[in-house]
Design a protein around this motif. Structure first.
Motif, PDB file in Angstrom:
ATOM      1  N   LEU A  37       0.822  -1.204   0.000  1.00  0.00           N
ATOM      2  CA  LEU A  37       0.000   0.000   0.000  1.00  0.00           C
ATOM      3  C   LEU A  37       0.861   1.261   0.000  1.00  0.00           C
ATOM      4  N   MET A  38       1.902   1.285   0.801  1.00  0.00           N
ATOM      5  CA  MET A  38       2.776   2.462   0.859  1.00  0.00           C
ATOM      6  C   MET A  38       3.465   2.710  -0.484  1.00  0.00           C
ATOM      7  N   ALA A  39       3.901   1.651  -1.148  1.00  0.00           N
ATOM      8  CA  ALA A  39       4.526   1.812  -2.465  1.00  0.00           C
ATOM      9  C   ALA A  39       3.521   2.381  -3.464  1.00  0.00           C
ATOM     10  N   GLY A  40       2.290   1.893  -3.409  1.00  0.00           N
ATOM     11  CA  GLY A  40       1.256   2.433  -4.287  1.00  0.00           C
ATOM     12  C   GLY A  40       0.946   3.886  -3.995  1.00  0.00           C
ATOM     13  N   ILE A  41       0.883   4.231  -2.727  1.00  0.00           N
ATOM     14  CA  ILE A  41       0.602   5.619  -2.345  1.00  0.00           C
ATOM     15  C   ILE A  41       1.730   6.543  -2.805  1.00  0.00           C
ATOM     16  N   VAL A  42       2.969   6.094  -2.670  1.00  0.00           N
ATOM     17  CA  VAL A  42       4.109   6.907  -3.100  1.00  0.00           C
ATOM     18  C   VAL A  42       4.027   7.196  -4.598  1.00  0.00           C
ATOM     19  N   VAL A  43       3.752   6.168  -5.384  1.00  0.00           N
ATOM     20  CA  VAL A  43       3.677   6.369  -6.836  1.00  0.00           C
ATOM     21  C   VAL A  43       2.522   7.289  -7.206  1.00  0.00           C
TER      22      VAL A  43
END
Length: 153
Positions: free
Chosen positions: A36-42
């Motif tokens: 989820l954090m990787a998706g939010i960053v992108v």
């Protein structure tokens, strides 16, 4: 460079969550949080915080509606970890909702058939792990989000 790293982390975390769900019928919450954090960053770097908020609200609304449908007894309750898996997958697939829904339908149907066949049960009478089809559909829709239209925004 950050986009490449975030996409690699996203794919590796998705594979980890799917693998653990296949083996143990449990969702690995730490890997799901990393995903989820990787998706939010992108999404935040490409489209801004408003898009992140819109995706979170859309995913929360859909899962809330599902909770109401389950509460009314109109469908069976998903597994305990699936309540956390669903909003993450919806957040990732929100921009290409049609692609996400189509992939999830095809892959989910296939996994349900295979699990039922392997356990020698009637069609759709065997529980199966949701993470592999849901994450495959969500990650594919997330990676292809600029190539295909048909999402919330």
């Amino acid at each position: 460079m950050i986009f490449v790293i975030a996409h690699v982390v996203l794919v590796v975390a998705a594979v980890r969550v799917a693998w653990v769900d296949c083996r143990q019928y449990q969702i690995d919450y730490m890997s799901l949080a990393v995903l989820l954090m990787a998706g939010i960053v992108v999404v935040a770097m490409e489209d801004g915080a408003a898009t992140v908020l819109g995706g979170v609200l859309a995913a929360g609304g859909v899962v809330g509606t599902l909770g109401l449908v389950v509460r009314l007894g109109l469908c069976r309750r998903p597994g305990a970890g699936d309540w956390f898996l669903l909003p993450v997958c919806l957040f990732l697939g929100a921009r290409n909702l049609l692609l996400f829904a189509g992939l999830l339908a095809v892959v989910g149907f296939s996994v349900a058939v295979v699990y039922g066949w392997r356990r020698r049960r009637a069609l759709f009478r065997s529980r199966f792990p949701l993470a592999p089809p849901a994450l495959l559909a969500a990650v594919m829709a997330f990676v292809a989000r600029d190539d295909v239209s048909g999402g919330f925004w």
